[in-house]
Scaffold this motif. Sequence first.
Motif, PDB file in Angstrom:
ATOM      1  N   MET A   1      32.542  38.966  40.336  1.00  0.00           N
ATOM      2  CA  MET A   1      33.486  38.047  40.950  1.00  0.00           C
ATOM      3  C   MET A   1      34.929  38.469  40.644  1.00  0.00           C
ATOM      4  N   LEU A   2      35.090  39.312  39.646  1.00  0.00           N
ATOM      5  CA  LEU A   2      36.418  39.726  39.198  1.00  0.00           C
ATOM      6  C   LEU A   2      36.808  41.027  39.900  1.00  0.00           C
ATOM      7  N   HIS A   3      36.883  40.961  41.238  1.00  0.00           N
ATOM      8  CA  HIS A   3      37.091  42.169  42.027  1.00  0.00           C
ATOM      9  C   HIS A   3      38.496  42.287  42.597  1.00  0.00           C
ATOM     10  N   LYS A   4      39.327  41.301  42.366  1.00  0.00           N
ATOM     11  CA  LYS A   4      40.673  41.319  42.934  1.00  0.00           C
ATOM     12  C   LYS A   4      41.480  42.472  42.337  1.00  0.00           C
ATOM     13  N   GLY A   5      42.062  43.287  43.185  1.00  0.00           N
ATOM     14  CA  GLY A   5      42.935  44.359  42.734  1.00  0.00           C
ATOM     15  C   GLY A   5      42.247  45.648  42.344  1.00  0.00           C
ATOM     16  N   VAL A   6      40.912  45.776  42.583  1.00  0.00           N
ATOM     17  CA  VAL A   6      40.238  47.009  42.159  1.00  0.00           C
ATOM     18  C   VAL A   6      40.284  48.104  43.217  1.00  0.00           C
TER      19      VAL A   6
ATOM     20  N   ARG B   1      25.384  34.833  40.683  1.00  0.00           N
ATOM     21  CA  ARG B   1      26.593  34.087  41.013  1.00  0.00           C
ATOM     22  C   ARG B   1      26.731  32.873  40.115  1.00  0.00           C
ATOM     23  N   TRP B   2      25.618  32.157  39.897  1.00  0.00           N
ATOM     24  CA  TRP B   2      25.655  30.991  39.000  1.00  0.00           C
ATOM     25  C   TRP B   2      26.053  31.417  37.589  1.00  0.00           C
ATOM     26  N   TYR B   3      25.485  32.521  37.112  1.00  0.00           N
ATOM     27  CA  TYR B   3      25.771  33.005  35.758  1.00  0.00           C
ATOM     28  C   TYR B   3      27.235  33.408  35.620  1.00  0.00           C
ATOM     29  N   LEU B   4      27.759  34.125  36.620  1.00  0.00           N
ATOM     30  CA  LEU B   4      29.145  34.572  36.547  1.00  0.00           C
ATOM     31  C   LEU B   4      30.120  33.407  36.659  1.00  0.00           C
ATOM     32  N   ARG B   5      29.767  32.394  37.424  1.00  0.00           N
ATOM     33  CA  ARG B   5      30.615  31.200  37.476  1.00  0.00           C
ATOM     34  C   ARG B   5      30.714  30.554  36.097  1.00  0.00           C
ATOM     35  N   LEU B   6      29.591  30.518  35.399  1.00  0.00           N
ATOM     36  CA  LEU B   6      29.586  29.967  34.052  1.00  0.00           C
ATOM     37  C   LEU B   6      30.499  30.783  33.137  1.00  0.00           C
TER      38      LEU B   6
ATOM     39  N   ARG C   1      39.052  26.675  39.095  1.00  0.00           N
ATOM     40  CA  ARG C   1      38.807  27.840  39.927  1.00  0.00           C
ATOM     41  C   ARG C   1      37.376  27.839  40.475  1.00  0.00           C
ATOM     42  N   VAL C   2      36.406  27.537  39.630  1.00  0.00           N
ATOM     43  CA  VAL C   2      35.013  27.509  40.060  1.00  0.00           C
ATOM     44  C   VAL C   2      34.790  26.409  41.090  1.00  0.00           C
ATOM     45  N   GLN C   3      35.456  25.253  40.915  1.00  0.00           N
ATOM     46  CA  GLN C   3      35.301  24.164  41.870  1.00  0.00           C
ATOM     47  C   GLN C   3      35.816  24.540  43.252  1.00  0.00           C
ATOM     48  N   THR C   4      36.861  25.367  43.321  1.00  0.00           N
ATOM     49  CA  THR C   4      37.397  25.783  44.625  1.00  0.00           C
ATOM     50  C   THR C   4      36.472  26.766  45.323  1.00  0.00           C
ATOM     51  N   TRP C   5      35.494  27.311  44.581  1.00  0.00           N
ATOM     52  CA  TRP C   5      34.564  28.289  45.160  1.00  0.00           C
ATOM     53  C   TRP C   5      33.276  27.656  45.676  1.00  0.00           C
ATOM     54  N   ARG C   6      33.208  26.341  45.702  1.00  0.00           N
ATOM     55  CA  ARG C   6      31.960  25.691  46.106  1.00  0.00           C
ATOM     56  C   ARG C   6      31.545  26.074  47.521  1.00  0.00           C
ATOM     57  N   GLN C   7      32.527  26.300  48.396  1.00  0.00           N
ATOM     58  CA  GLN C   7      32.198  26.643  49.775  1.00  0.00           C
ATOM     59  C   GLN C   7      32.378  28.130  50.047  1.00  0.00           C
ATOM     60  N   GLU C   8      32.646  28.919  49.008  1.00  0.00           N
ATOM     61  CA  GLU C   8      32.874  30.339  49.178  1.00  0.00           C
ATOM     62  C   GLU C   8      31.840  31.142  48.400  1.00  0.00           C
ATOM     63  N   ILE C   9      31.743  32.426  48.712  1.00  0.00           N
ATOM     64  CA  ILE C   9      30.835  33.314  47.987  1.00  0.00           C
ATOM     65  C   ILE C   9      31.646  34.531  47.536  1.00  0.00           C
ATOM     66  N   PRO C  10      32.376  34.411  46.434  1.00  0.00           N
ATOM     67  CA  PRO C  10      33.264  35.500  46.045  1.00  0.00           C
ATOM     68  C   PRO C  10      32.582  36.644  45.314  1.00  0.00           C
ATOM     69  N   LEU C  11      31.263  36.567  45.131  1.00  0.00           N
ATOM     70  CA  LEU C  11      30.551  37.664  44.492  1.00  0.00           C
ATOM     71  C   LEU C  11      30.549  38.875  45.426  1.00  0.00           C
TER      72      LEU C  11
END
Length: 211
Positions: A133-138, A158-163, A175-185
């Motif tokens: 999920m930490l892919h921004k800027g790579v 995805r569940w594990y990485l959100r945790l 941040r995790v709450q804003t991803w409820r409708q998104e799939i940033p993995l």
Amino acid sequence: MGHTTKKTRQERNRLQMNTSLLMLWGFWDEIYQRCTRLKYIEKGNNIFRIVPLRYRGESLVTSDGQSIHKGDLIVKIHIHNYYFATLCNGVKDELRVALLLRRHIMQSLPKLATYLEGMNNREEIKGIVGTTMLHKGVQPLGFSISDVPMNALFRFKRWYLRLLIRLIHPDGKRRVQTWRQEIPLKRVYMSKEHLLNRYGSNSNEPSGELF
């Protein structure tokens, strides 16, 4: 005044809880390491852990035009999340977390390239692949990015990485709450040739700048 005191107390309690969770996570990480085939590039000084395996996903085309197909040998890269969480412990600013991650990826890639150069089966390896999920800027660092299929495995990941992000990120809960409708993995990947040309021992290319 009272509101400020309450907020300070809540922040202190949150940090204490995160510290306790990090301790438990550290114990679990040691067990996880022993039960998997993951190898350290350089324990305590590199953000990657890796495992060579056969690729099982959809075909990928890297930024330099190389292809990775199902059955090809790859080096699967894992960000050492516990190690990164310890580096971020107490950091409250979101930009500082992003810069810290980017800096450690930049510092770790040359050592990853050196590790790959020394592998006995390096000629067979097609590239490096990971999911995060930490892919921004790579992308400026040489990685390509694509979506992953939301099968059972990636739903669990995805569940594990959100945790984990709730622990690592200074504003992880929101941040995790804003991803409820998104799939940033996302899947991040790079060809072996690009990795070695850019970060290997004979590299003549700049590795990139920090924004």
